[in-house]
Design an enzyme around this catalytic site. Structure first.
Site, PDB file in Angstrom:
ATOM      1  CG  HIS A  68      65.352  45.751  63.511  1.00 28.69           C
ATOM      2  ND1 HIS A  68      65.363  45.467  62.084  1.00 28.69           N
ATOM      3  CD2 HIS A  68      64.362  45.249  63.924  1.00 28.69           C
ATOM      4  CE1 HIS A  68      64.191  44.827  61.819  1.00 28.69           C
ATOM      5  NE2 HIS A  68      63.699  44.356  63.156  1.00 28.69           N
TER       6      HIS A  68
ATOM      7  CG  ASN B 157      61.265  42.808  59.035  1.00 31.79           C
ATOM      8  OD1 ASN B 157      61.934  43.483  59.509  1.00 31.79           O
ATOM      9  ND2 ASN B 157      60.222  41.751  59.809  1.00 31.79           N
TER      10      ASN B 157
END
Length: 706
Positions: free
Chosen positions: A94, A167
């Site tokens: 990320h 997510n």
């Protein structure tokens, strides 16, 4: 501890590359259907950093097969701890992120289920910070690879910070957190060569996946259009795990969290995605920045799935398994509020880069489930922030600090910014009347859940079904989305150098859908379908879930989209203005594109401001295009590669194209045979309607899919 293997397999294990010689490796199938690859005599033992041989590298230590992960699991802690500290200071996963400030407004109270004020006080606006991210690439990678998008929200509530860290996909690759370092190592650039960046189309990823049957459901999602987002404003978000809500009586209810975009979902097609990365590597970040600056604030609904232990027990799968979702047809979504992002960070590094999300950040009335992936995340995220931000005082950074009063006796440490006073830094004490104290009535209380059983490294048998929901996802897709998914698998696997990995993957696909396996095998040039591996649990014929599609669930709107208009000297200003008015009324934006920036003269001699240059603004940056040209300009642009590519790509990417006579001439020179998605610009309403979606029936005429 691992139960006696239900099945045994023999798989090839490559030796040193220069020998290109395969050895045989035994694989046992564990209690939950996970694969345990047993070493050969020629392989060294897998050990801890202290040399302790590891008997089970697939399961963390639990109180019972479906119980919570135990803190005493030193093997899990060492593995996750080392993994968390492998990069400084960029996030390991990320790393590429885009963030914004906003608020959450509750529209329906959940007071029946929880004491959390953020979920019970209707009309209250809770400030928040949201960060979206890709997973695999580094901070400098492109915005638009085929990848999962992180969707993390930090609520600054009256009762402390609540981090909902998820997510844009509701499931994950693995069932147990002990496998997370292996997964990410396999996804990342291969360590001996430092590539590929932000991509899964390579051997180490697919080798790991081929040996991890539990990942097959996630494979369907990542190979689908869900991972080719048109905009971060058009993705869903999921908390992934089951959590618990706890009410005033101490009763708990399971909950799953869903974010649903106001603009609806939309994806790009693969060729378009690749070209966007070259045209604008900051495409998603710029899109979010522009939307907020223009006052078109991105918005999502927050919905929940609420279910009791009895409902959970009746499901045909285990909700504690992070590779499973609960179809909306079984437990409907209940919309309870909305999130609006209305302010871009003042400083990208100070806020978007330094924001620290931890699933362990909760408020009273919300608690964890025994999901073993979630249990590991509770340790991992805090440990990661200590490494990445360099101090246990990372919570004092403004973007991380609660916006409610907070006080404790934790002191000192690197980068301490607070200045406590007094002689007392412990509890209980009799020397300071104003020192912080326990709050028995309003403080956080763990849900009272009874746990019994034998502790051990063992996975619950209810986790053993690895293919049923993968099959359900695939058969739920439209025929277009199924073709995209199959083609994505062919593309990814065609980059794999070792044939035995391809054989293993196609074998897994046979359990999901025979036709899918056949399509992928044909695309890879396989003459025969390989044998499917044994299953640890029967594949269930679950009913399709229409909610899992994108195309059929797109909203009938042009809002939030961008239209590009290619013009030149002599273009008809009346047609351009009429189109601009219609596009604006539909809630979209329009940009004027020409060979040069500045101003051009239209057919009536009036000036027309050009927004952007043709050579640097390909049609991949727009949702639909119009071509408004004089006959003379069309003839000139027909010799300009950028103009020809502009219309060819728009057509090939299934976009609506509005044209006047000059536009028709340019399309003809580009070799385009018009279809129903090529519309006379005089038919403004027809163009607007076509621009709301893609012309899916065109696809079979412009590319061959698996």
């Amino acid at each position: 501890m691992m139960t006696k293997a239900k099945n045994s397999l023999t798989l090839p294990v490559n030796g040193k590359p220069e020998k290109s010689q395969a050895q045989e490796s035994a694989v046992s199938v564990g209690n939950g259907g996970e694969w345990h690859q047993m070493g050969t005599d020629a392989q060294p033992a897998l050990t801890t950093n202290q040399g302790l041989p590891i008997s089970d590298n697939q399961n963390s230590l639990k109180a019972n097969p479906r119980g919570p992960t135990l803190l005493e699991d030193f093997i899990l802690r060492e593995k996750i701890h080392h993994f968390d500290h492998e990069r400084i200071p960029e996030r390991i996963v990320h790393a590429r992120g885009t963030g914004a400030h906003g608020f959450f407004e509750l529209t329906e109270s959940l007071e029946k289920y929880t004491t959390a004020k953020v979920l019970t006080e209707v009309g209250e606006q809770t400030p928040l910070f949201t960060r979206f991210s890709t997973v695999a690439g580094g901070a400098g990678s492109a915005d638009t690879p085929r990848d999962v998008r992180g969707f993390a929200v930090k609520f600054y509530t009256k009762e402390g910070n609540w981090d909902l860290v998820g997510n844009n996909v509701p499931v994950f690759f693995i069932q147990d957190a002990i496998k997370f370092p292996d997964l990410v190592h396999a996804i990342k650039m291969e360590p001996d060569r430092g590539f590929p960046q932000a991509a899964t189309a390579h051997d180490t990823f697919w080798d790991f996946i081929s040996l991890t049957p539990e990942a097959m459901h996630m494979v369907m999602w990542i190979m689908s259009d869900r991972t080719l987002a048109r905009s971060l404003r058009m993705i869903e978000g999921f908390g992934v795990h089951s959590f618990r809500l706890v009410n005033a009586a101490g009763k708990s209810t399971f909950v799953k969290f869903h974010w649903r975009p106001k603009l609806g979902m939309q994806s790009t097609v693969w060729d378009e995605t690749v070209k966007i990365a070259g045209a604008d590597s900051d495409f998603h970040r710029r899109d979010m920045f522009d939307a907020i600056n223009d006052g078109d604030f991105p918005e999502w609904e927050l919905a929940v799935q609420l279910f009791s232990q009895e409902q959970a027990d009746a499901l045909p799968f285990d909700h504690l398994d992070a590779t499973k979702l609960i179809p909306e047809e079984l437990i409907p979504l209940k919309v309870i509020g909305r999130m609006v992002l209305n302010r871009w960070p003042d400083n990208f590094f100070a806020e978007t880069e330094q924001v620290a999300f931890c699933p362990s950040h909760l408020v009273p009335g919300i608690d964890f489930s025994n999901d073993p992936l979630l249990q590991g995340r509770l340790f991992s995220y805090l440990d990661t922030q200590l490494s990445r931000l360099g101090s246990p005082n990372f919570h004092q950074i403004p973007v991380n600090a609660p916006q409610c009063p907070f006080a404790n006796n934790q002191r000192d440490g690197h980068m301490q910014m607070m200045q406590p006073t007094g002689r007392v830094n412990y509890e209980p004490n009799t020397l300071a009347a104003n020192s912080p104290a326990e709050q028995p009535e309003t403080g956080f209380k763990t849900a009272a859940v009874e746990e019994t059983g034998v502790k051990g490294r063992i996975r619950a048998e209810s986790f053993a079904d690895h293919y049923s929901q993968a099959r359900q996802f695939y058969i739920s897709q439209s025929v277009y989305e199924q073709a995209h998914l199959a083609s994505a698998l062919v593309f990814e696997l065609s980059k794999v150098e070792h044939p035995h990995i391809l054989t293993a993957m196609v074998g897994h696909l046979r359990h999901i859908e025979e036709n899918l396996a056949q399509r992928v095998a044909a695309g890879l040039g396989m003459d025969d379908l390989p044998k499917a591996p044994p299953v640890a649990a029967p594949v269930q014929k679950l009913a399709p879930s229409p909610a899992l599609q994108i195309i059929c669930n797109m909203k009938d709107t042009l809002q939030g989209r961008m239209i590009g208009v290619l013009v030149a000297e002599g273009s008809d200003i009346a047609s351009i203005n009429a189109l601009k008015n219609a596009v604006t009324a539909a809630g979209a934006k329009l940009k004027i594109i020409a060979a040069k920036i500045g101003e051009i003269k239209s057919a009536d001699g009036s000036g027309l401001k050009v927004d952007t240059q043709l050579a640097g603004t390909p049609s991949v940056l727009f949702d639909a295009v119009a071509v408004i040209l004089s006959a003379e300009a069309a003839a000139i642009l027909a010799k300009e590669g950028a103009a020809v590519d502009f219309v060819r790509d728009a057509f090939g990417h299934l976009k609506a194209i509005g044209v006047d006579k000059g536009g028709e001439a340019l399309l003809e020179k580009a070799g385009i045979d018009p279809d129903a998605g090529v519309i006379a610009i005089s038919s403004i309403e027809g163009f607007i309607n076509a621009a709301k979606t893609r012309q899916w029936s065109r696809e079979a005429n412009v590319r061959k899919l698996a």
